[in-house]
Scaffold this active site. Sequence first.
Site, PDB file in Angstrom:
ATOM      1  N   CYS A 101       2.572  -0.436  -1.470  1.00 30.03           N
ATOM      2  CA  CYS A 101       1.836   0.663  -1.923  1.00 30.03           C
ATOM      3  C   CYS A 101       2.274   1.964  -0.940  1.00 30.03           C
ATOM      4  O   CYS A 101       2.720   1.976  -0.078  1.00 30.03           O
ATOM      5  CB  CYS A 101       0.302   0.415  -1.339  1.00 30.03           C
ATOM      6  SG  CYS A 101      -0.132   0.837   0.354  1.00 30.03           S
ATOM      7  N   GLU A 102       2.065   3.102  -1.987  1.00 27.26           N
ATOM      8  CA  GLU A 102       2.602   4.378  -1.281  1.00 27.26           C
ATOM      9  C   GLU A 102       1.777   4.853  -0.424  1.00 27.26           C
ATOM     10  O   GLU A 102       2.200   5.971   0.206  1.00 27.26           O
ATOM     11  CB  GLU A 102       3.027   5.217  -2.533  1.00 27.26           C
ATOM     12  CG  GLU A 102       1.599   6.042  -3.083  1.00 27.26           C
ATOM     13  CD  GLU A 102       2.044   6.626  -4.421  1.00 27.26           C
ATOM     14  OE1 GLU A 102       2.896   6.510  -4.922  1.00 27.26           O
ATOM     15  OE2 GLU A 102       1.173   7.729  -4.749  1.00 27.26           O
ATOM     16  N   HIS A 103       0.813   4.320   0.135  1.00 30.92           N
ATOM     17  CA  HIS A 103      -0.139   5.018   1.101  1.00 30.92           C
ATOM     18  C   HIS A 103       0.136   4.338   2.375  1.00 30.92           C
ATOM     19  O   HIS A 103      -0.155   4.856   3.194  1.00 30.92           O
ATOM     20  CB  HIS A 103      -1.599   4.749   0.795  1.00 30.92           C
ATOM     21  CG  HIS A 103      -2.077   5.456  -0.540  1.00 30.92           C
ATOM     22  ND1 HIS A 103      -2.962   4.930  -1.315  1.00 30.92           N
ATOM     23  CD2 HIS A 103      -1.724   6.635  -1.158  1.00 30.92           C
ATOM     24  CE1 HIS A 103      -2.853   5.801  -2.566  1.00 30.92           C
ATOM     25  NE2 HIS A 103      -2.329   6.865  -2.406  1.00 30.92           N
ATOM     26  N   HIS A 104       0.606   2.912   2.395  1.00 25.36           N
ATOM     27  CA  HIS A 104       0.742   2.371   3.684  1.00 25.36           C
ATOM     28  C   HIS A 104       2.117   1.455   3.807  1.00 25.36           C
ATOM     29  O   HIS A 104       2.407   1.070   4.836  1.00 25.36           O
ATOM     30  CB  HIS A 104      -0.293   1.315   3.846  1.00 25.36           C
ATOM     31  CG  HIS A 104      -1.681   1.856   3.745  1.00 25.36           C
ATOM     32  ND1 HIS A 104      -2.548   1.983   2.804  1.00 25.36           N
ATOM     33  CD2 HIS A 104      -2.528   2.392   4.740  1.00 25.36           C
ATOM     34  CE1 HIS A 104      -3.570   2.422   3.048  1.00 25.36           C
ATOM     35  NE2 HIS A 104      -3.512   2.640   4.352  1.00 25.36           N
ATOM     36  N   GLN A 142      -1.387   0.981  -7.996  1.00 25.48           N
ATOM     37  CA  GLN A 142      -1.268   0.015  -9.153  1.00 25.48           C
ATOM     38  C   GLN A 142      -1.411   0.850 -10.444  1.00 25.48           C
ATOM     39  O   GLN A 142      -1.011   0.380 -11.658  1.00 25.48           O
ATOM     40  CB  GLN A 142      -2.177  -1.032  -8.816  1.00 25.48           C
ATOM     41  CG  GLN A 142      -2.245  -2.306 -10.055  1.00 25.48           C
ATOM     42  CD  GLN A 142      -3.248  -3.351  -9.659  1.00 25.48           C
ATOM     43  OE1 GLN A 142      -3.436  -3.766  -8.431  1.00 25.48           O
ATOM     44  NE2 GLN A 142      -3.851  -3.973 -10.452  1.00 25.48           N
ATOM     45  N   HIS A 170      -3.451  -6.247  -2.610  1.00 27.33           N
ATOM     46  CA  HIS A 170      -2.884  -5.234  -2.000  1.00 27.33           C
ATOM     47  C   HIS A 170      -3.300  -5.600  -0.286  1.00 27.33           C
ATOM     48  O   HIS A 170      -4.187  -5.719   0.201  1.00 27.33           O
ATOM     49  CB  HIS A 170      -3.644  -3.856  -2.113  1.00 27.33           C
ATOM     50  CG  HIS A 170      -3.581  -3.235  -3.557  1.00 27.33           C
ATOM     51  ND1 HIS A 170      -2.898  -2.247  -3.854  1.00 27.33           N
ATOM     52  CD2 HIS A 170      -3.886  -3.835  -4.833  1.00 27.33           C
ATOM     53  CE1 HIS A 170      -3.020  -2.130  -5.254  1.00 27.33           C
ATOM     54  NE2 HIS A 170      -3.414  -3.110  -5.867  1.00 27.33           N
ATOM     55  N   CYS A 172      -2.608  -3.927   2.301  1.00 30.25           N
ATOM     56  CA  CYS A 172      -3.069  -2.816   3.199  1.00 30.25           C
ATOM     57  C   CYS A 172      -4.504  -2.912   3.068  1.00 30.25           C
ATOM     58  O   CYS A 172      -5.314  -2.397   3.997  1.00 30.25           O
ATOM     59  CB  CYS A 172      -2.645  -1.351   2.693  1.00 30.25           C
ATOM     60  SG  CYS A 172      -3.373  -1.028   0.906  1.00 30.25           S
TER      61      CYS A 172
HETATM   62 ZN    ZN Z   1      -2.390   1.131   0.861  1.00 32.39          ZN
END
Ligand code: ZN
Length: 216
Positions: A101-104, A142, A170, A172
Amino acid sequence: MGKVVATRAGAKGKSAARSPSAARPSRVEAEAAVRTLIRWAGDDPRRQGLAGTPGRVARAYEEWFSGYTEDPRAYLSRTFDEVAGYDEMVVLRDITFESHCEHHLAPIIGRAHIGYLPRHRVVGISKLARLVDVYARRLQIQEKMTAEIASCLEGVLKPFGVGVVIEAVHQCMTTRGVHKTGVTMVTSQMLGVFRKREATRQEFLSAIRLRGPGES
Ligand SMILES: [Zn+2]
């Protein structure tokens, strides 16, 4: 087991808009960054057990993010035009993938299901699986990955329609934050007749053993 359903059948497919402007750091810089994160975690990157870790992480990144150096359209370009009159739906189910995931930067582990109704061209099934990998081996969300796969297939094969459904966990969400295990996120992108014709969409969803909202 909870299930978050985020159906994006109406979302418009957008292709990857990757910025090539960010210059790639050197291997030395990448390993230094890993040492910084080890210190941020609270450990000492100089201790014996961690000495080789920056190098290993850099190599793991090369594998996890190899999708940036590959062109998904190139994988599909060698299509098999000869369909010998075949004009029914092609469905590839349960294509496993690992993404991040590009956030975490946390792992996303899931399965993709792809269907299309060929117009003139079909493609080898291994190519469809590789297509999923090219997009999975990038930093992702996603929803975007679902749309990118559908849009690429539509653009290269020019079929009557495309359906892509992705189910994923996910990490995260499972290992941090709300700590909810067993939650699966489901996204879908339907294009062409998969979007316009209820019967076609249902044929696809039943082939992958999912049902549309409200249908029994
Ligand atoms: Zn994430």
